[in-house]
Design an enzyme around this catalytic site. Sequence first.
Site: not given
Ligand code: SAH
Ligand code: SF4
Length: 398
Positions: A204, A377, A257-259, A117, A235, A144, A141, A130, A137
Site C-alpha cells: 500500500e 494485479c 481501488s474502489l471495488h 516482484e 494506487s 488479493c 483485502c 508496475c 501488505c
Molecule cells: N495496495 C494498492 C496498490 C496495489 S494493488 C491498492 O490496493 O490499490 C493494485 C490493484 O490490484 C488494486 O486495485 C487491487 O485492488 C487490485 N487487485 C488485487 N488483487 C487482485 C486480483 N486478485 N485480481 C484483480 N485485481 C486485484
Molecule cells: Fe494490499 Fe492493495 Fe492487496 Fe489490498 S489490494 S491487500 S491494499 S496490495
Amino acid sequence: MSLAEQAAPESFSNAPSKPSLVGLTRAGLADALREIGTPEREIRMRVSQLWHWIYFHGVRNFDAMLNVSKAMRQKLAEHFSLARAEVVEEQVSADGTRKWLIRMAPVDKFDKGAEVECVYIPEADRGTLCVSSQVGCTLNCTFCHTGTQRLVRNLTTPEIVSQLIVARERLGDFPGLTPPDNGLIPSGEGVRAVSNIVFMGMGEPLYNFENVRDAVEIFSDGDGLSLSKRRITVSTSGVVPEIERLGAESGAALAISLHAVRDELRDRLVPLNKKYPIKELLQACRDYPGASNARRITFEYVMLKGVNDSPAEARELVRLLKGIPAKINLIPFNPWPGAPYECSDWGTIEKFSDIVFNAGYASPVRTPRGRDILAACGQLKSETEKLRARARMAAELD
Ligand code: SAH
Ligand code: SF4
C-alpha cells in the site's frame, strides 16, 4: 541459526560493503558528498554530475563518470558503491509481459535483501512498469494474494527507484545497452521502453508515503530518469488522510481501488473501508489537488462473480462518481490458488461495462496481461516467501 537465515539464499552477489549511491535523492547525494569532506561550494556541481551518470546514463562504476576528476572518482569508489537491486528470476509471458523477482541490496550485514516482484507490460505506444512499495501488505483485502503474505516491510526510496533502474537495464534502455531481441519492447521515435509507472505491485503506497513521494520525485526529474508525472500513478486502497498530501507533495496521478459501491460490501472486500468509508474516500477524491478533466482519477473495480457485478451496482457506481473527474477501470478478477472468489462471466462484465460506457466512460475493461506467468494485479507474492513459509512449516512440524 534463525529460520529466516536457514531458508534464505546462501550468497548475495550484491551484498554491499559500502553504501550505494543508487536511488538517493539530490539531498541524499549531497549528504553523502559532505560525509567524504567535499567542500560546500562544490556540492551542487558534484550532485548534478552524479545525478546525470547514475540516472541518465545508468552507469555501474565510478570510472565511467568521465567528467569527474580521477581523484574524485577514486575517493567516491573508496567510500561508496553503485550497487543496485538484482533480478534473480525472470519470466516472460507469451504476450511480452515480463515478471521479475528482484532482490534488493542488503541494507546492512543482518539484512538478507528484500525481495519483491515487479511487472513490465509492453504495448505498441508505451511500456508500463508496475512497481512495489512494500514487501507484502498489511491490509488483507480478501481478493488479493499479496495481502496473504506474512512478511511485511516498507521499501526504502532507493529500493523503489532500483526497480525502474534494473527494469531499464534488462530492457537495454540506457545509453550503450541493446534491447533483448524479441521485438516485443516498444521502440521508435519518441517511444520509451518504460514510459509509465504504476504503483500497483505489492504493498500500500500511502502507508509508505515519504519513500514513495521521494521515488516519484526521482522518477520524474528531467535531468535523469525523466518520466512525466502524469504517467506515474499511485494506487491506493483508500488511505484517506494521505490522499491530499499525495496530490500536494508529489503531483502523481491517483488511482483508487474502489471495488464496491456500498460500505457493507466494501468493508468485507477492503477492510480498510471500516476506518475510511466510501463517503470520506470520495470526498478526498473531490478535493484531490490537481484533478481535472485532463488529469482524471482512476477508479479500479475488480469484477467478482455474484459479489459486486450486478447492473444495479454499475448504475450506482456511475451515480457515486458524478462530479469527480474520473476514469473507470474494470479489472477481471485474477484467481490465485485458494482464492475465495471467481471472476465474473464475460457477459456480466460486458453488461456492467456497457452501463459505465453509456454514462460516458471510455473502454473501461482492463485486458488481463501476463496471465500465463501469474503476473497480473493482486497475484504478486514472491516464490521465495512461499519457500520460506514452507521451511517454517516444516520446522514447526519437527
Ligand atoms: N495496495 C494498492 C496498490 C496495489 S494493488 C491498492 O490496493 O490499490 C493494485 C490493484 O490490484 C488494486 O486495485 C487491487 O485492488 C487490485 N487487485 C488485487 N488483487 C487482485 C486480483 N486478485 N485480481 C484483480 N485485481 C486485484
Ligand atoms: Fe494490499 Fe492493495 Fe492487496 Fe489490498 S489490494 S491487500 S491494499 S496490495
